[in-house]
Design an enzyme around this catalytic site. Structure first.
Site, PDB file in Angstrom:
ATOM      1  N   TYR A  75       0.720  -1.324  -0.014  1.00 27.34           N
ATOM      2  CA  TYR A  75      -0.022   0.033   0.053  1.00 27.34           C
ATOM      3  C   TYR A  75       0.811   1.387   0.138  1.00 27.34           C
ATOM      4  CZ  TYR A  75      -3.278   3.511   1.174  1.00 27.34           C
ATOM      5  OH  TYR A  75      -4.285   4.565   1.478  1.00 27.34           O
ATOM      6  N   LYS A  79       1.391   4.139  -3.044  1.00 25.80           N
ATOM      7  CA  LYS A  79       0.910   5.490  -3.063  1.00 25.80           C
ATOM      8  C   LYS A  79       2.019   6.724  -3.334  1.00 25.80           C
ATOM      9  CE  LYS A  79      -3.345   5.153  -2.110  1.00 25.80           C
ATOM     10  NZ  LYS A  79      -4.518   5.737  -2.967  1.00 25.80           N
TER      11      LYS A  79
END
Length: 200
Positions: A75, A79
């Site tokens: 994750y 990002k």
């Protein structure tokens, strides 16, 4: 998706690929598919949804707000890649009048944190709406962190940083304070204190 599943030394590569497929490759596919329409728009805007977890400066600080959280090989890196991608689109599309920015809405109550966030989805969307309705002279290549009725700008048009940190690399002192206050809760500990709300 359990955050423990993202520990780098034991992570499932298929899961990492799936996260990057959504947060990076999916953004490229959707953006490129929409560009013909955006070029016909009188006020074209692209806003990518980022995260405080994308900041290399914050994540790399041993005393930072994310120190006690599980490490992430999926994750957070996805990002970070999204922030870098945002900058590249902004650099390319500036000449076409398309403003491209990224926003980290804050600690919003969603499935990923078992709805423990203290911001509602509507509050988190406020920052995105603001960026989507910028005027023609608005910023591009900007990363903003959001709190209710409070915005912390990190990058500015014409300069890569506001406080010496490029979008996706650092978050400046203002965003640092927001991240420290709004960081996701640590496992098996109480939720973090809510950021102060401005007086009405």
């Amino acid at each position: 998706m359990d955050a423990v599943d993202q520990i780098p030394s034991t992570v499932d590569l298929d899961m990492v690929r799936a996260v990057f497929e959504t947060n990076v490759f999916g953004v490229i596919a959707v953006t490129n598919a929409m560009l013909p329409l955006l070029r016909r728009s009188p006020a074209p805007r692209i806003i990518n949804v980022s995260s405080g977890g994308a900041s290399l400066t914050i994540n790399g600080d041993p005393d930072g707000p994310f120190t006690g959280l599980p490490t992430s090989a999926a994750y957070s890196p996805s990002k970070t890649a999204l922030n870098a991608l945002t900058v590249q689109y902004a650099n390319e599309l500036r000449k076409d009048g398309i403003l491209v920015n990224a926003a980290a809405p804050g600690y919003v109550a969603t499935d990923i944190n078992d709805h423990s966030g203290f911001l509602t989805p509507a509050q988190g969307a406020t920052l995105l709406v603001r960026l989507a309705t910028l005027g023609a002279d608005g910023p591009t290549r900007l990363l903003q962190r959001g709190r209710p009725r409070a915005l912390v700008a990190v990058g500015r048009p014409g300069a890569s940083t506001a406080r010496g940190d490029a979008p996706g690399v650092g978050a400046g002192q203002g965003a640092w304070r927001a991240a420290r206050c709004c960081a996701p809760r640590r496992p098996a500990r109480p939720s973090p204190p809510a950021c102060p709300r401005p007086a009405r």
